[in-house]
Design an enzyme around this catalytic site. Structure first.
Site, PDB file in Angstrom:
ATOM      1  N   LYS A 166      -2.926  12.347  -6.113  1.00 19.83           N
ATOM      2  CA  LYS A 166      -4.383  12.304  -5.998  1.00 19.83           C
ATOM      3  C   LYS A 166      -4.986  13.320  -6.944  1.00 19.83           C
ATOM      4  CE  LYS A 166      -7.420  10.775  -2.456  1.00 19.83           C
ATOM      5  NZ  LYS A 166      -7.909  10.900  -1.097  1.00 19.83           N
ATOM      6  N   GLU A 192      -8.459   3.717   5.440  1.00 21.27           N
ATOM      7  CA  GLU A 192      -8.029   2.888   6.574  1.00 21.27           C
ATOM      8  C   GLU A 192      -8.518   3.436   7.913  1.00 21.27           C
ATOM      9  OE1 GLU A 192      -6.221   3.831   4.015  1.00 21.27           O
ATOM     10  OE2 GLU A 192      -4.709   2.350   3.439  1.00 21.27           O
ATOM     11  N   THR A 224      -8.684   0.083  -1.333  1.00 25.97           N
ATOM     12  CA  THR A 224      -7.983   1.342  -1.558  1.00 25.97           C
ATOM     13  C   THR A 224      -6.730   1.046  -2.368  1.00 25.97           C
ATOM     14  OG1 THR A 224      -6.870   3.194  -0.485  1.00 25.97           O
ATOM     15  CG2 THR A 224      -6.893   1.153   0.746  1.00 25.97           C
ATOM     16  N   TRP A 242      -6.734   8.054  -6.948  1.00 28.04           N
ATOM     17  CA  TRP A 242      -5.294   7.832  -6.883  1.00 28.04           C
ATOM     18  C   TRP A 242      -4.661   7.504  -8.233  1.00 28.04           C
ATOM     19  CZ3 TRP A 242      -3.142   9.629  -2.844  1.00 28.04           C
ATOM     20  CH2 TRP A 242      -3.726   9.509  -1.577  1.00 28.04           C
TER      21      TRP A 242
END
Ligand code: AMP
Length: 548
Positions: A445, A331, A186, A450
């Site tokens: 975003k 996460e 990520t 991202w």
């Protein structure tokens, strides 16, 4: 005293066994990258996943080895999910939309031994493969007939040839349920992407929670089409949850435009789908322009970014589709909360019911949430106080792969486990509904991907005429958010918007380029000298992007 129940480990391979044994004739349908529709069953998928495990062992792959995938949603990717994790390997899904340098970094950091690549992504891998340090073979996810003759990748293997001669009778090994099963990187606020390493236990527990009626609520009667990519947090866990409950799966491949999705929804009688707001916007526009209705879709999960109120209303009122507004993170495997009403809401006036639906929802059992102030004190669950959102639970990360990204957890003063700071700012109401009000992490975003504001600011600051630059996300009807660059010029320096964008275009990816540049007298700062983003967001509250 311990209970006397069997201590069977929770393993991903049991999900495909369960599906094959109890839902053996349930279909998995894929729009293939090669073109056309592929159709088979859970029984077939299990045999081919086992063949893949056998092929991996024959190549010398060992438990714990990372195997990369650069692939869209399709049946071969599904087989890799089970074949790799089932033999004890780590299925490392990579986002093909990242910049080439990030892909190279990720493959090398994960030390991928093999890289499975969809046909239309082979040209990209042709350019990058010489920089991969650990990859022994690239495997083209196709058959020989579809493979172009001139692909220049050494040691290239072909998926169908790899599994062809294998018996498909492999006995899945039984191992510790905490064994790593998959890996997904990520992008952080700045610096290199960080690896989130899921385990068999976390994945199976997440699948149980996802299947609950007030979470995703899918069953053996559901037809599930994940638009969310299998490289985005395991397609929000749907390939596992679908196998757990025996739902039919429909994979859209690379064609995520309104027309292609609509056709699959109707032809395959899809009842449940999930994706980011940007894809739904394209679908809604296509259906509106062509005066089409959805005949079977009952639920659409909108997550990854806030679901716009107009989108929730359009799905509901024009198409009879109930939107499940969901929030989560890589996460968190990713599900953190889903919005379903409670019984009492049925009696509420429509306006109040709608206000609840806009929230990001309630956590399923397994996700604990709290909001805290800057000093770490817990704030009241009154739906008004907002603070940093912290979470903990058995499918929430304990730290990033190889310990990078620092010790992210916040210890709990009362014990009971540490808390993961989400970087989101939220309220929680007395009914448990959480609502995101802001983001403390400095990222934007756009269309579900991202953009690091810090990296953009640094790029702008490299211009000799720029004294200071700040980047904030501004609402955009198509992409949810787009970057706005705010610049304080050096005294007497001359620079305009076009020149700045031109300057940036050699430094960042095209889709990162700010949609507009605004010049200000002075950029506001906090007492510690950080750019005061909250103030800038407030100052530009009424601002509308020229592209919006
Ligand atoms: P990722 O790890 O790429 O899945 O991104 C997770 C982040 O996306 C969250 O921490 C939020 O900032 C944002 N996000 C995800 N879902 C929502 C939502 N429903 N509303 C607002 N922000 C969201």
């Amino acid at each position: 005293m311990f209970g006397l129940m069997q201590d069977r480990p929770l393993l991903i391979q049991q999900l495909i066994d369960h599906a094959a044994q109890n839902h053996g004739d349930t279909e998995i349908v894929s729009r293939t990258v090669e073109g056309g529709i592929h159709r088979y069953t859970y029984t077939d998928a299990r045999v081919r996943a086992k063949k893949m495990a056998e092929a991996l062992l024959a190549l010398g792959i060992e438990p714990g080895d990372r195997i990369g995938t650069l692939a869209w949603n399709g049946y071969r990717h599904f087989e890799l999910y089970y074949g790799i994790s089932g033999m004890g390997g780590v299925c490392h899904t990579i986002n093909p939309r990242l910049f080439p340098e990030q892909i190279v970094y990720i493959v090398n950091h994960a030390e991928d031994q093999l890289l499975f690549v969809d046909l239309n992504l082979l040209p990209m891998v042709e350019k990058l493969h010489s920089q991969f340090k650990t990859v022994r073979h690239v495997v083209a996810m196709t058959d020989r007939a579809h493979l172009p003759k001139d692909v220049e990748i050494p040691n290239l293997l072909v998926y169908e040839e790899l599994i062809e001669g294998q018996p498909g009778t492999y006995e899945w090994p039984v191992f510790d349920e905490r064994t790593a099963s998959s890996l997904c990187y990520t992008s952080g606020t700045t610096g290199n992407p960080k690896g989130v390493l899921y385990s068999h236990r976390s994945t199976v527990l997440h699948a149980y929670a996802a299947a609950l009626p007030d979470t995703l609520g899918i069953s053996a009667r559901s037809v599930v089409l994940p638009v969310v990519p299998m490289f985005h947090v395991n397609a929000w866990g749907l390939p596992y949850t679908a196998a757990m409950v025996g739902a039919k799966l429909v994979f859209p491949g690379v064609a995520l435009d309104g027309a292609s999705l609509y056709e699959l929804f109707e032809k395959e009688k899809v009842s449940f789908t999930a994706g980011v707001p940007t894809v739904w916007l394209a679908l809604l526009q296509y259906m509106q322009a062509n005066k089409l209705k959805l005949s079977t879709v009952k639920y659409a999960v909108i997550g990854g970014s806030a679901a716009p109120p107009a989108m929730i209303e359009a799905f509901d009122k024009e198409y009879g589709v109930e939107v499940l507004h969901a929030w989560g993170m890589s996460e968190m495997s990713p599900l953190g909360s889903v919005n379903h009403p409670k019984a009492k809401h049925a009696e509420w006036p429509e306006k109040d019911r709608f206000a609840v639906r806009l929230k990001q929802g309630r956590p399923p059992y397994g996700v604990e949430m709290k909001i805290v102030d800057d000093a770490g004190n817990e704030l009241p669950r009154d739906g008004k106080a907002f603070g940093d959102l912290l979470v903990r639970g058995p499918w929430i990360t304990n730290g990033y792969f190889k310990g990078e990204g620092g010790n992210v957890l916040r210890p709990d003063r009362h014990g009971g486990g540490d808390w993961f700071p989400t970087g989101d700012v939220a309220t929680i109401d007395p009914d448990g509904y959480m609502q995101i009000t802001d983001r403390s992490k400095d990222v934007i975003k756009s269309g579900g991907e991202w953009i690091s504001s810090i990296d953009l600011e640094n790029a702008a600051m490299a211009h000799p005429a720029v004294a200071e630059a700040a980047v904030i996300g501004v609402a955009h009807p198509k992409w949810d958010e787009r970057p706005l660059l705010i610049v304080q010029k050096k005294p007497d320096a001359a620079i305009d918007k076009a020149a700045l964008i031109e300057f940036l275009s050699t430094r960042v990816a095209k889709w990162w380029l700010p949609d507009d540049v605004q010049f200000v007298e002075a950029i506001p700062h906090t007492a510690t000298g950080k750019i005061l983003k909250t103030r800038l967001r407030e100052d530009f509250k009424a601002y509308k992007l020229p592209t919006a």
